[in-house]
Design an enzyme around this catalytic site. Structure first.
Site, PDB file in Angstrom:
ATOM      1  CG  HIS A   1      -2.011  -1.271   1.288  1.00  0.00           C
ATOM      2  ND1 HIS A   1      -2.800  -1.474   0.127  1.00  0.00           N
ATOM      3  CD2 HIS A   1      -2.087  -2.206   2.220  1.00  0.00           C
ATOM      4  CE1 HIS A   1      -3.381  -2.562   0.575  1.00  0.00           C
ATOM      5  NE2 HIS A   1      -2.932  -2.935   1.835  1.00  0.00           N
ATOM      6  CG  HIS A  53      -6.427  -5.662   2.291  1.00  0.00           C
ATOM      7  ND1 HIS A  53      -5.977  -6.588   3.149  1.00  0.00           N
ATOM      8  CD2 HIS A  53      -7.648  -5.068   2.701  1.00  0.00           C
ATOM      9  CE1 HIS A  53      -6.468  -6.618   4.182  1.00  0.00           C
ATOM     10  NE2 HIS A  53      -7.556  -5.852   3.931  1.00  0.00           N
TER      11      HIS A  53
HETATM   12  C1  OKP Z   1      -2.776  -4.328   4.835  1.00  0.00           C
HETATM   13  B1  OKP Z   1      -2.493  -5.662   3.903  1.00  0.00           B
HETATM   14  C2  OKP Z   1      -9.429  -3.031  10.332  1.00  0.00           C
HETATM   15  C3  OKP Z   1      -9.237  -1.954   9.431  1.00  0.00           C
HETATM   16  C4  OKP Z   1      -7.956  -2.141   8.722  1.00  0.00           C
HETATM   17  C5  OKP Z   1      -6.480  -1.711   6.827  1.00  0.00           C
HETATM   18  C6  OKP Z   1      -6.033  -2.687   6.257  1.00  0.00           C
HETATM   19  C7  OKP Z   1      -4.715  -2.988   5.546  1.00  0.00           C
HETATM   20  C8  OKP Z   1      -4.213  -4.071   4.912  1.00  0.00           C
HETATM   21  N1  OKP Z   1      -9.107  -2.789  11.780  1.00  0.00           N
HETATM   22  N2  OKP Z   1      -7.798  -2.046   7.546  1.00  0.00           N
HETATM   23  O1  OKP Z   1      -2.774  -5.367   2.394  1.00  0.00           O
HETATM   24  O2  OKP Z   1      -2.576  -6.961   4.401  1.00  0.00           O
HETATM   25 ZN    ZN Z   2      -4.064  -7.438   2.990  1.00  0.00          ZN
END
Ligand code: OKP
Ligand code: ZN
Length: 316
Positions: free
Chosen positions: A136, A172
């Site tokens: 990200h 994600h």
């Molecule tokens: C990072 B990776 C839950 C909400 C958090 C952010 C996700 C980040 C994912 N407490 N949302 O791509 O695994």
């Molecule tokens: Zn993720």
């Protein structure tokens, strides 16, 4: 297979993130990595090595200088045992910083680059146990537990030796990696992820994002509904694998997230632990020198078993 690991990541350990205006437990925990390392040890998988140090220019050829300086100065200014939420160079409330964040993020980059160097010099497979994750992180921003884009920095390094495909199977969408390579045709980005209409990062990962300029046609997104079944997931993965084969890269970088697991506390498709063996086996059809870059996966208890299943499928 060499497994690149560095215990220094534990210096990055924020106490919380902010979700919907509330402080909640930080999901991207140091124990994620110990869970994987312990399982690899217990099953005698791979040869563990420490990362080499690389010059900063590998990082600044992907990220803006001012952004990297901001990370360094901000980390230096944070008091130990406090969690700080920057107001600049950040896209959401999921990238808190501690005083060790910059050091850990650079360490994670070195883990990725050490794997990239091995793959560039003839290794068929290397596993970079990166933490914090990276996909990200964009040219000038952090977000979603990510500060520096390990996979993109490794892919950019490998692009000096040949054409590179990045296959991203984290739950994600890797908006940072997509942005970094959006106008390039020497690095293909293919991602399989939860549709941004319902899931983080919301702003990117749509089907119609296909690249721009020279990069047109070299960015491929497969957004999936949250309730995607196992069989639908496997079919979509096969299509993504076909895309990589059509591109016929010299190197493959796999952004490897285990948060597609049904038991993941913050994400998850309908995938059981054993399904990761099949996922590994399908990806093993990509017979290019391959660098595995650890991204997400938050079910600390089962991560080790997920990783060993995946690797069993990949290597047998
Ligand atoms: C990072 B990776 C839950 C909400 C958090 C952010 C996700 C980040 C994912 N407490 N949302 O791509 O695994
Ligand atoms: Zn993720």
């Amino acid at each position: 297979m060499f497994v690149i690991f560095d215990p220094n990541h534990t210096e990055h350990s924020p106490s919380h993130e902010i979700y919907d205006g509330r402080q909640v437990n930080y999901a991207e925990l140091p124990d994620r990595i110990s869970s994987i390392v312990n399982a690899l040890d217990a099953n005698n998988i791979g040869t563990r090595i420490s990362p080499e140090l690389f010059v900063k220019s590998h990082t600044t050829s992907v990220h803006a200088n001012d952004y990297v300086n901001f990370l360094r100065k901000t980390s230096d200014s944070i008091n130990p045992d406090t969690t700080f939420f920057p107001s600049y160079y950040i896209t959401d409330t999921y990238a808190p910083m501690t005083t060790g964040t910059y050091k850990a993020a650079l360490g994670s980059v070195n883990i990725a680059l050490t794997g990239a160097k091995m793959v560039a010099s003839g290794e068929q497979l290397a596993y970079s146990l990166c933490r914090p994750p990276g996909h990200h992180a964009a040219t000038r921003s952090m977000g979603g537990y990510c500060y520096l884009n390990n996979a993109a920095i490794a892919a950019n390094y490998l692009s000096h030796h040949g054409r590179v495909a990045v296959l991203d199977i984290d739950y994600h969408h890797g908006n940072g990696t997509q942005e970094i390579f959006y106008e390039r045709n020497d690095v293909l980005y293919v991602s399989l992820h939860a549709q941004p209409q319902s899931d983080y990062p919301y702003i990117a990962g749509y089907k119609n994002e296909t690249g721009r300029g020279d990069g047109f046609g070299y960015n491929i997104n497969y957004p999936l509904r949250q309730d995607t079944s196992r069989d639908e997931y496997i079919r979509a993965l096969q299509v993504a694998i076909d895309d990589v084969n059509s591109f016929d890269p010299d190197y493959l970088v796999l952004s490897l997230g285990f948060d597609t697991y049904v038991g993941d506390p913050i994400a998850g498709f309908d995938l059981e632990i054993q399904d990761f063996r099949l996922i590994g086996a399908l990806i093993s059809e990509l017979v290019y020198p391959t660098l595995l870059i650890q991204e997400g996966g938050y079910c600390v208890e089962d991560l080790g078993e997920i990783a060993t299943n995946f690797l069993a499928g990949l290597t047998t």
